[in-house]
Design an enzyme around this catalytic site. Structure first.
Site, PDB file in Angstrom:
ATOM      1  N   LYS A  54      -7.852  -8.208   4.527  1.00 50.92           N
ATOM      2  CA  LYS A  54      -6.642  -7.898   5.295  1.00 50.92           C
ATOM      3  C   LYS A  54      -6.195  -6.473   5.014  1.00 50.92           C
ATOM      4  CE  LYS A  54      -1.827  -9.313   5.922  1.00 50.92           C
ATOM      5  NZ  LYS A  54      -0.763 -10.264   5.515  1.00 50.92           N
ATOM      6  N   LYS A  94      -0.700 -11.785  12.599  1.00 46.45           N
ATOM      7  CA  LYS A  94      -2.034 -11.417  13.082  1.00 46.45           C
ATOM      8  C   LYS A  94      -3.143 -11.909  12.159  1.00 46.45           C
ATOM      9  CE  LYS A  94      -4.794  -7.442  14.604  1.00 46.45           C
ATOM     10  NZ  LYS A  94      -5.047  -7.938  15.975  1.00 46.45           N
ATOM     11  N   ASN A 143      10.111 -11.020   1.497  1.00 47.62           N
ATOM     12  CA  ASN A 143       9.680 -10.242   0.336  1.00 47.62           C
ATOM     13  C   ASN A 143      10.426  -8.911   0.332  1.00 47.62           C
ATOM     14  OD1 ASN A 143       7.620 -12.268  -0.084  1.00 47.62           O
ATOM     15  ND2 ASN A 143       6.400 -11.231   1.475  1.00 47.62           N
ATOM     16  N   GLY A 149       5.429  -8.330  -3.283  1.00 46.27           N
ATOM     17  CA  GLY A 149       4.314  -8.764  -2.443  1.00 46.27           C
ATOM     18  C   GLY A 149       4.471  -8.384  -0.990  1.00 46.27           C
ATOM     19  N   SER A 151       4.073  -6.371   2.400  1.00 42.71           N
ATOM     20  CA  SER A 151       2.951  -5.568   2.889  1.00 42.71           C
ATOM     21  C   SER A 151       3.292  -4.748   4.124  1.00 42.71           C
ATOM     22  CB  SER A 151       1.753  -6.473   3.206  1.00 42.71           C
ATOM     23  OG  SER A 151       2.087  -7.419   4.202  1.00 42.71           O
ATOM     24  N   HIS A 156      11.096  -8.076   8.331  1.00 42.06           N
ATOM     25  CA  HIS A 156      10.549  -9.299   8.921  1.00 42.06           C
ATOM     26  C   HIS A 156      10.700 -10.457   7.951  1.00 42.06           C
ATOM     27  CE1 HIS A 156       7.276  -7.710   6.466  1.00 42.06           C
ATOM     28  NE2 HIS A 156       6.695  -8.909   6.486  1.00 42.06           N
ATOM     29  N   GLN A 158       9.173 -14.319   7.293  1.00 40.27           N
ATOM     30  CA  GLN A 158       7.978 -15.075   7.658  1.00 40.27           C
ATOM     31  C   GLN A 158       8.253 -16.580   7.643  1.00 40.27           C
ATOM     32  OE1 GLN A 158       4.189 -13.534   6.149  1.00 40.27           O
ATOM     33  NE2 GLN A 158       5.331 -12.053   4.927  1.00 40.27           N
ATOM     34  N   THR A 268       5.615 -17.081  -0.869  1.00 37.24           N
ATOM     35  CA  THR A 268       5.083 -18.442  -0.890  1.00 37.24           C
ATOM     36  C   THR A 268       4.740 -18.850  -2.328  1.00 37.24           C
ATOM     37  OG1 THR A 268       2.781 -17.742  -0.532  1.00 37.24           O
ATOM     38  CG2 THR A 268       4.111 -18.199   1.425  1.00 37.24           C
ATOM     39  N   LYS A 277      -8.109 -15.038  -3.379  1.00 44.27           N
ATOM     40  CA  LYS A 277      -9.030 -14.348  -2.479  1.00 44.27           C
ATOM     41  C   LYS A 277     -10.479 -14.818  -2.636  1.00 44.27           C
ATOM     42  CE  LYS A 277      -6.206 -10.140  -2.544  1.00 44.27           C
ATOM     43  NZ  LYS A 277      -6.168  -8.695  -2.902  1.00 44.27           N
TER      44      LYS A 277
END
Length: 311
Positions: A54, A94, A143, A149, A151, A156, A158, A268, A277
């Site tokens: 990502k 996305k 965040n 965390g 990004s 925004h 989530q 989260t 990952k």
């Protein structure tokens, strides 16, 4: 007044998600779910190799010092789910590892570092009301700060539809101590609560079934005050934190680091939904324990200062 979700919102989310995946405008990667059990609580880890691919925000290729690309201003029309009031737009994430993961972004180009407003809280509550897909409830999370965390720099919030049966540790806290009516001594209606087995600092408040503007705002600021107090006690002035919310409760967790030994944590993770990952990173989390990871990116539980609490 709370804003209204777009008509047939759950159907819009499902259809838009399906079409965006088919067209390649949304990257969905399957994840494997593992549940880690500890003494008094459980944590879930989703292993998704695509997380390592990502991208983060990058400068536009039009000269040195160019402004970073903002994917939310404007958002990709193929990911847009509709407006939510005058100030927010709902848009699919996305890069999704859980189906129907969506965002509530400000229509104006507002910073993720800007204070949470009553309009943000109203929009969050409205977006939590309708179950999506096979989920029976949704988790909202935000965040804030370089250690949280985060990004993307555009403000925004989530929203992650939760698998049926998913139990987060704040659920147990609120089940034991549900919302109580305000009193003269406790104007919010409940002093911040903690899970006795959780080793990292966190603050939880139950929510009434039909909160007013004041009830939402008072809870946010009560938790924010406690978070700032914890940061101050630990000589940390970055003001990084994670804020998360369901229809039953709201939680805030102060942060001191974005990651620990390569394990990144966002909003989260602090409620018990960690991300890995790779299989190696999943094994690493299992060996370190989720509680250790979350304590290292947050803070150890501090002394009880209820007697000095001030809203």
């Amino acid at each position: 007044m709370f804003p209204q979700l777009p008509a047939d919102f759950a159907s819009v989310v499902e259809t838009t998600f399906k079409n965006a995946v088919a067209s390649g405008d949304l990257i969905f990667s399957e994840s494997e779910r593992s549940v880690l059990k500890y003494d008094g609580y459980t944590m879930e880890v989703r292993m998704a190799p695509a997380l390592g691919q990502k991208p983060k925000s990058a400068p536009k290729p039009d000269g040195e010092g160019a402004k970073k690309f903002n994917p939310f201003f404007p958002p990709d029309p193929k990911l847009v789910l509709g407006g939510l009031g005058d100030k927010h737009t709902l848009v699919l994430n996305k890069f999704a590892i859980v189906p129907h993961h969506f965002l509530c972004v400000t229509k104006a180009e507002e910073s993720q570092e800007a204070p949470i407003t009553i309009e943000d809280l109203r929009a969050t509550w409205a977006a939590l009301q309708e179950p999506i897909g096979t989920s029976d409830r949704t988790l909202a999370f935000f965040n804030k700060g370089k250690n949280s965390g985060a990004s993307q720099a555009h403000k925004h919030i989530q929203f992650l539809p939760l698998d049926k049966g998913t139990e987060l540790f704040p659920d147990k806290v609120v089940a034991r101590t549900p919302y109580e009516a305000p009193s003269e001594r406790d104007p919010v209606g409940q002093r911040p609560l903690k899970h006795s087995a959780i080793p990292f600092e966190h603050f939880i408040l139950p929510l009434p079934t039909d909160p007013s503007d004041e009830e939402l705002m008072m809870r946010f600021w009560a938790l924010y005050h406690r978070t700032l107090q914890a940061l101050k006690q630990n000589d940390n002035w970055e003001k990084s934190f994670n804020w998360a919310m369901t229809k039953e409760w709201v939680i805030m967790v102060p942060r001191r680091a974005d990651e620990f030994e390569g394990i990144s944590v966002n909003g989260t993770g602090v409620v018990g939904l960690l991300l890995a990952k790779s299989a190696a990173q999943l094994a690493q989390i299992t060996e370190l324990t989720a509680g250790r990871v979350l304590t290292e990116v947050g803070f150890p539980v501090g002394p009880n200062t209820e007697a000095h609490y001030d809203y």
